[in-house]
Design an enzyme around this catalytic site. Sequence first.
Site, PDB file in Angstrom:
ATOM      1  N   GLU A 134       1.331  -1.391  -0.255  1.00 27.22           N
ATOM      2  CA  GLU A 134       0.179   0.079  -0.541  1.00 27.22           C
ATOM      3  C   GLU A 134       0.763   1.152  -0.470  1.00 27.22           C
ATOM      4  OE1 GLU A 134      -2.842  -0.116   3.087  1.00 27.22           O
ATOM      5  OE2 GLU A 134      -3.926  -2.376   1.951  1.00 27.22           O
ATOM      6  N   GLU A 238      -5.463  -8.310   0.730  1.00 25.92           N
ATOM      7  CA  GLU A 238      -6.285  -7.997   1.728  1.00 25.92           C
ATOM      8  C   GLU A 238      -8.072  -7.646   1.782  1.00 25.92           C
ATOM      9  OE1 GLU A 238      -4.541  -5.302   4.772  1.00 25.92           O
ATOM     10  OE2 GLU A 238      -2.789  -5.351   4.244  1.00 25.92           O
TER      11      GLU A 238
END
Length: 296
Positions: A134, A238
């Site tokens: 991320e 995720e």
Amino acid sequence: MTLNSRKRLFPAVLAGSLLWTAAGLAAPPGTLPFGVYDPYGAFSDDPDVSIEHLFLPWQDVYLPSLAEADAYASERGRSVLVTIEPWTWTRDERNRPEVLIAGIQAGDFDGNMATICGILGGFQSAVTVRWAHEMEDRSGQFIWAGWTPETYIAAYRRMVDVCRAEAPEVDFMWSPLGLDRFEEYYPGDDYVDVVGLSVFGLQPWEQRVLGGERSFREILEPRYERALQFGRPIVVAELGYVGDQAYVDRWTDDVRQDIEGMPALVAVIYFNQTEVYPWPDGFGLPDWRIGFNVLD
């Protein structure tokens, strides 16, 4: 085994990743392979789980726990996705972007990566390493996020090179959150076997801030479409969702089924844990855990 040799052995998968091909073969017909980050062992006896997700820092990590995790996954016939976070989970002044950037550039953290990857290279289970995920997120959650693309790419490539020297059989996942322009952080085909994306659904936030609920596909599809340009298998690395019973049921049905028009999507991995960083707009720490994610 090189990436090119994997391509010849597994031509049906876009990048030929060994781990993700194995996961696909293990999935029931008509469903996407399913994995979990499951620190409390809620899915320990679930035969449908084919991928075990681990998170670990590269400083102050208890290394014997890796051998235990490998044994756990191997006993259950699961592949392993290892997210390596380049910091310490202990409150420490080392957790600053300038310290991390300078240390990586100087080679100060090469030993941390090499030690962990040396252990991963000996795993019985197939392993994919996901380093500094991320990276395009500028919320302040991660000290490795929001760097210039050039700085991040150089750091990512260095860490993959260090890891490959210790664990040549390991695959590598490059894993943006999925925000606009995440492709600027792509480190190149030689450094990526599979692309990971994050998808979270929080019904109260969507209703109040966005003006309406969103589905799994509505969140994933634009990220997926931008990730296709890299020609790699795509994984939801995720996943989490919280809402009322109807909302949770819809998401549960959607995420396990093959998504029409998304052939590059090869697995979804659930984050079965409470959120560790506050959701924006005052929505606290959503509890993504299955069984706790249904709101009254």
